[in-house]
Motif scaffolding. Structure first.
Motif, PDB file in Angstrom:
ATOM      1  N   MET A  62       0.531 -18.012   8.715  1.00 17.12           N
ATOM      2  CA  MET A  62       0.222 -18.068   7.293  1.00 17.12           C
ATOM      3  C   MET A  62      -0.425 -19.395   6.906  1.00 17.12           C
ATOM      4  O   MET A  62      -1.300 -19.451   6.044  1.00 17.12           O
ATOM      5  N   LEU A  63      -0.003 -20.459   7.570  1.00 16.85           N
ATOM      6  CA  LEU A  63      -0.588 -21.773   7.295  1.00 16.85           C
ATOM      7  C   LEU A  63      -2.074 -21.792   7.632  1.00 16.85           C
ATOM      8  O   LEU A  63      -2.902 -22.268   6.854  1.00 16.85           O
ATOM      9  N   ILE A  64      -2.438 -21.228   8.790  1.00 15.13           N
ATOM     10  CA  ILE A  64      -3.816 -21.288   9.265  1.00 15.13           C
ATOM     11  C   ILE A  64      -4.740 -20.393   8.446  1.00 15.13           C
ATOM     12  O   ILE A  64      -5.838 -20.803   8.048  1.00 15.13           O
ATOM     13  N   PHE A  65      -4.303 -19.159   8.179  1.00 12.85           N
ATOM     14  CA  PHE A  65      -5.201 -18.190   7.552  1.00 12.85           C
ATOM     15  C   PHE A  65      -5.079 -18.113   6.038  1.00 12.85           C
ATOM     16  O   PHE A  65      -5.908 -17.468   5.399  1.00 12.85           O
ATOM     17  N   CYS A  66      -4.079 -18.734   5.481  1.00 12.71           N
ATOM     18  CA  CYS A  66      -3.893 -18.646   4.035  1.00 12.71           C
ATOM     19  C   CYS A  66      -3.658 -20.028   3.413  1.00 12.71           C
ATOM     20  O   CYS A  66      -4.314 -20.394   2.446  1.00 12.71           O
ATOM     21  N   ALA A  82       7.598 -16.234   4.851  1.00 12.67           N
ATOM     22  CA  ALA A  82       6.799 -17.326   5.419  1.00 12.67           C
ATOM     23  C   ALA A  82       5.635 -17.679   4.497  1.00 12.67           C
ATOM     24  O   ALA A  82       5.322 -18.851   4.276  1.00 12.67           O
ATOM     25  N   ALA A  83       4.992 -16.641   3.947  1.00 13.30           N
ATOM     26  CA  ALA A  83       3.877 -16.885   3.028  1.00 13.30           C
ATOM     27  C   ALA A  83       4.360 -17.558   1.754  1.00 13.30           C
ATOM     28  O   ALA A  83       3.712 -18.475   1.238  1.00 13.30           O
ATOM     29  N   SER A  84       5.509 -17.116   1.245  1.00  5.37           N
ATOM     30  CA  SER A  84       6.065 -17.742   0.044  1.00  5.37           C
ATOM     31  C   SER A  84       6.363 -19.209   0.308  1.00  5.37           C
ATOM     32  O   SER A  84       6.127 -20.073  -0.542  1.00  5.37           O
ATOM     33  N   GLN A  85       6.881 -19.505   1.505  1.00  3.13           N
ATOM     34  CA  GLN A  85       7.171 -20.890   1.851  1.00  3.13           C
ATOM     35  C   GLN A  85       5.898 -21.727   1.888  1.00  3.13           C
ATOM     36  O   GLN A  85       5.899 -22.892   1.498  1.00  3.13           O
ATOM     37  N   ILE A  86       4.782 -21.113   2.348  1.00  2.96           N
ATOM     38  CA  ILE A  86       3.506 -21.831   2.361  1.00  2.96           C
ATOM     39  C   ILE A  86       3.094 -22.210   0.940  1.00  2.96           C
ATOM     40  O   ILE A  86       2.680 -23.334   0.665  1.00  2.96           O
ATOM     41  N   PHE A  87       3.220 -21.257   0.010  1.00  3.23           N
ATOM     42  CA  PHE A  87       2.848 -21.540  -1.374  1.00  3.23           C
ATOM     43  C   PHE A  87       3.716 -22.646  -1.949  1.00  3.23           C
ATOM     44  O   PHE A  87       3.243 -23.514  -2.679  1.00  3.23           O
ATOM     45  N   TYR A  88       5.005 -22.606  -1.622  1.00  4.42           N
ATOM     46  CA  TYR A  88       5.906 -23.636  -2.136  1.00  4.42           C
ATOM     47  C   TYR A  88       5.647 -24.978  -1.466  1.00  4.42           C
ATOM     48  O   TYR A  88       5.587 -26.019  -2.126  1.00  4.42           O
ATOM     49  N   SER A  89       5.514 -24.969  -0.143  1.00 14.49           N
ATOM     50  CA  SER A  89       5.429 -26.235   0.581  1.00 14.49           C
ATOM     51  C   SER A  89       4.102 -26.952   0.334  1.00 14.49           C
ATOM     52  O   SER A  89       4.069 -28.170   0.182  1.00 14.49           O
ATOM     53  N   LEU A  90       3.005 -26.187   0.268  1.00 13.59           N
ATOM     54  CA  LEU A  90       1.702 -26.815   0.037  1.00 13.59           C
ATOM     55  C   LEU A  90       1.389 -26.982  -1.449  1.00 13.59           C
ATOM     56  O   LEU A  90       0.485 -27.725  -1.814  1.00 13.59           O
ATOM     57  N   ASP A 102      -9.359 -34.323   4.033  1.00 15.41           N
ATOM     58  CA  ASP A 102      -8.053 -34.530   3.409  1.00 15.41           C
ATOM     59  C   ASP A 102      -7.182 -33.282   3.486  1.00 15.41           C
ATOM     60  O   ASP A 102      -5.984 -33.361   3.737  1.00 15.41           O
ATOM     61  N   SER A 103      -7.793 -32.112   3.259  1.00 14.70           N
ATOM     62  CA  SER A 103      -7.008 -30.876   3.270  1.00 14.70           C
ATOM     63  C   SER A 103      -6.417 -30.616   4.648  1.00 14.70           C
ATOM     64  O   SER A 103      -5.279 -30.152   4.768  1.00 14.70           O
ATOM     65  N   ILE A 104      -7.172 -30.917   5.698  1.00 22.86           N
ATOM     66  CA  ILE A 104      -6.665 -30.726   7.055  1.00 22.86           C
ATOM     67  C   ILE A 104      -5.524 -31.699   7.334  1.00 22.86           C
ATOM     68  O   ILE A 104      -4.452 -31.318   7.830  1.00 22.86           O
ATOM     69  N   ILE A 105      -5.748 -32.974   6.984  1.00 18.22           N
ATOM     70  CA  ILE A 105      -4.737 -34.008   7.250  1.00 18.22           C
ATOM     71  C   ILE A 105      -3.439 -33.690   6.520  1.00 18.22           C
ATOM     72  O   ILE A 105      -2.343 -33.726   7.093  1.00 18.22           O
ATOM     73  N   ILE A 106      -3.563 -33.381   5.226  1.00 20.53           N
ATOM     74  CA  ILE A 106      -2.370 -33.179   4.409  1.00 20.53           C
ATOM     75  C   ILE A 106      -1.621 -31.927   4.844  1.00 20.53           C
ATOM     76  O   ILE A 106      -0.383 -31.929   4.942  1.00 20.53           O
ATOM     77  N   SER A 107      -2.336 -30.841   5.115  1.00 21.18           N
ATOM     78  CA  SER A 107      -1.677 -29.599   5.514  1.00 21.18           C
ATOM     79  C   SER A 107      -0.950 -29.752   6.839  1.00 21.18           C
ATOM     80  O   SER A 107       0.189 -29.292   6.993  1.00 21.18           O
ATOM     81  N   ILE A 108      -1.595 -30.396   7.809  1.00 20.27           N
ATOM     82  CA  ILE A 108      -0.952 -30.580   9.115  1.00 20.27           C
ATOM     83  C   ILE A 108       0.239 -31.523   8.982  1.00 20.27           C
ATOM     84  O   ILE A 108       1.293 -31.306   9.594  1.00 20.27           O
ATOM     85  N   THR A 109       0.083 -32.580   8.173  1.00 24.47           N
ATOM     86  CA  THR A 109       1.201 -33.491   7.947  1.00 24.47           C
ATOM     87  C   THR A 109       2.385 -32.761   7.328  1.00 24.47           C
ATOM     88  O   THR A 109       3.540 -32.971   7.707  1.00 24.47           O
TER      89      THR A 109
END
Length: 637
Positions: A76-80, A295-303, A326-333
């Motif tokens: 979900m992180l990679i594709f959404c 998992a998708a809900s967690q992505i919305f909350y976490s990011l 920045d988006s790559i750095i922050i998301s991976i972090t």
């Protein structure tokens, strides 16, 4: 904790008025592309980040929280997650506007921005209550013996049995102190009530028996709530000029605490068992739709996607800042921090499970139970337990503040950008104060004896499927109403290169499809909310749905309003006019309005001829938008 919870996000932008020229910085600090000359702060009235490190740290603080789902989470992180994160950053940065102002791109969809504001309002109210409880536990940890370590306190019941009394617990038998007719076993294996649970339920919350029974306001929590809002206001008193400095500490120190707790945790007996439980995938559940939806809900909350905070933060970037990087750095972090935090949590829980002689699944919990019951109980087993407790709750406070900064600034920026005159720009501090006071007052009911019921109701409904709907409509409106080619050209104009093909495909097809299926599965697999053994009454669930709908309903209501006020002889003509970009859509500063955004210069009467603009719908006077009076001045500077 979201959003910080991990996305947090969130995860502060501010709009403090400049009080003088800003010293020149390097191109790297300005986030400039190599061909761009070094500049002073380009938007003196609205304000910008002091340097790009502040923006990245702020975004990390907004995004970072605790929790990861491993395989479904990564997919979900990679594709959404990352594509939506990049879209929101580029959207806000290109227009230099908050979650309302950016919808000049298609005025009919401005209701999406209002929906984001409603979501951020709900989350901001209850999120600071979570921070205030962390403050309470932090202050309570300043003692020689943690108050939830033993069962000899006035609030404890005869059912209490502490983990420090191991004589009867390690073999799984019932402690002698417990009555033989105990019918509600805790953790399914041990017939006991832990002192940490009783401290949480009977002392901190003084939990009532029903969501409608508010009882009294817990004055200690009310005081901590006041402290939380004062801290947030002081850190945002000058917008990004002040919060950008604060995040050097709030976004980095949690990593220091996590590392300290990690080193201590992995050296404990049983820690490896907890870590293996954390890392072992449950393949039998991998095909369950609920796992992917969670998992998708967690992505919305976490990011922090669809909260409006990412758009707001990015709006304070320099125009040519590389927000793709920045988006790559922050998301991976964010993702790495979630995984790292999992090691810290489950190493301690593994130690606790080993101490009790039970499986790790019996001591693991989620939500408030993990942060304020299970983990505090595990900390009592460590030598110098008050020190570890202080560090843990201090980390929670900092993670929460990182998200809360951005939630508050999202609302303030939207209000100030929407009004857009010089008076409100100069009075932005008072707007921040007003929003903080309102948030404090609205949070008071959550400090009552029924407060935890309402907090969980808001957490489950106010920002759940509404985030999915808002994000889906944002994707569709930008890609298919404004046009994907137009948006890709905007990004190329801003960054010097178009978005990579992967993001183009995700924005147009993959991400909206994933979001749509998540929404379908959420509806199909809906289950009424519960808290432990408490079943929420129907009227409370109805209030929860109303909170969820209150953000989504903004979208069609504003669309109808915009259609009614738009010129056109037919409905189709009105629809076309309401969805096309407004005349002041585009970069905020004149120096960046090139190509199809270049303003038309009226010829002098002596010229004897008339110049027709290449794009009549883009023709405009230079002073437009919420920063109209400042753009010419900024350009001259």
């Amino acid at each position: 904790m979201s959003g910080g919870d991990t996305s947090a996000p969130s995860a502060r932008p501010g709009m403090a008025a400049a009080h003088g020229p800003v010293a020149p910085s390097s191109p790297e600090q300005n986030g400039a592309v190599p061909s761009e000359a070094t500049k002073r702060d380009p938007n003196l009235t609205r304000g910008n980040w002091g340097n790009q490190i502040e923006f990245v740290l702020t975004s990390v603080g907004y995004a970072v929280g605790l929790g990861a789902f491993m395989f479904p989470y990564f997919i979900m992180l990679i594709f959404c997650g990352i594509p939506l994160f990049f879209m929101e950053l580029s959207f806000g940065q290109f227009a230099s506007q908050g979650c309302l102002g950016v919808w000049r791109i298609s005025p009919m969809f401005k209701g999406v921005g209002y929906g984001m504001m409603v979501v951020s309002t709900y989350i901001g109210i209850y999120y600071n209550v979570i921070i205030c409880i962390a403050f309470y536990y932090f202050f309570s940890s300043m003692t020689h013996v943690l108050p939830w370590a033993y069962c000899n306190n006035p609030w404890n019941t005869p059912d209490c049995a502490g983990v420090l009394d191991t004589s009867n617990l390690t073999n799984g038998s019932r402690p002698a102190a417990l009555p033989s007719n105990l019918s509600h076993p805790l953790n399914h294996t041990l017939q006991r009530t832990s002192p940490s649970e009783e401290y949480w339920r009977l002392y901190v919350l003084k939990l009532s028996d029903d969501i409608g029974n508010f009882g009294e306001v817990r004055l200690p929590l009310l005081g901590c709530l006041g402290v939380s809002w004062v801290v947030v206001f002081l850190c945002l008193i000058r917008g990004v000029k002040s919060s950008g400095k604060v995040v050097y500490f709030t976004a980095t120190f949690p990593y220091v605490v996590l590392t300290i707790l990690f080193v201590r945790g992995v050296t404990l007996e049983g820690a490896f068992t907890g870590i293996m439980y954390y890392l072992t995938p449950q393949w039998d559940k991998i095909l369950e739709a609920k796992v992917w939806g969670d998992a998708a809900s967690q992505i919305f909350y976490s990011l922090g996607c669809a909260w409006g905070g990412l758009i707001t933060m990015a709006s304070y970037n320099k125009f040519h800042n590389n927000c793709y990087r920045d988006s790559i750095i922050i998301s991976i972090t964010n993702c790495a921090t979630s995984v790292y935090a999992g090691f810290v949590i489950f190493s301690i829980l593994g130690f606790m499970a080993n101490h009790l002689g039970v499986d790790v699944s019996r001591v693991a919990d989620h939500g408030p139970g993990l942060a304020f019951v299970a983990y505090p109980e595990a900390l009592t087993l460590l030598p110098i337990s008050p020190l570890w407790s202080l560090l843990f709750f201090f980390m929670l406070i900092l993670l929460g503040l990182g998200t809360q900064f951005c939630l508050l600034e999202t609302l303030v920026t939207a209000i100030v950008d929407e009004v857009g005159n010089e008076w409100i720009l100069q009075k932005k501090t008072y707007v921040t104060l007003g929003v903080a006071v309102a948030g404090f007052l609205l949070g008071i009911p959550l400090t009552s004896q029924a407060g935890i019921y309402w907090l969980l109701l808001m957490d489950n409904y106010a920002a759940s499927f509404s985030l999915v709907i808002i994000s889906c409509i944002m994707c569709v409106s930008i890609m298919y109403i404004y046009g994907h080619r137009n948006y890709f050209q905007d990004i190329q104009m801003m960054l010097g290169f178009p978005p990579p093909l992967f993001f183009q495909i995700c924005w147009r097809f993959v991400s909206p499809a994933i979001i749509f299926f998540i929404l379908i599965f959420t509806v199909i697999q809906y289950q009424p909310i519960t808290y432990n053994h408490y079943q929420y009454p129907g009227w409370a669930v109805a209030i929860g749905f109303l909170m969820a709908l209150s953000s989504v309903i903004c979208i069609p209501l504003y669309a109808l309003f915009q259609l009614c006020r738009t010129d056109g002889d037919t409905l189709l003509q009105r629809l076309k006019n309401a969805t096309k970009p407004s005349r002041d859509w585009g970069p905020a500063l004149l120096e960046h309005r090139t190509g199809r955004y270049a303003p038309t210069i009226a010829p002098s009467p002596e010229d004897g001829f008339e110049v027709q603009p290449l794009h009549p719908d883009k023709a405009q006077i230079p002073t437009v938008g919420s920063n109209s009076s400042s753009r010419l001045q900024d350009s001259r500077i």
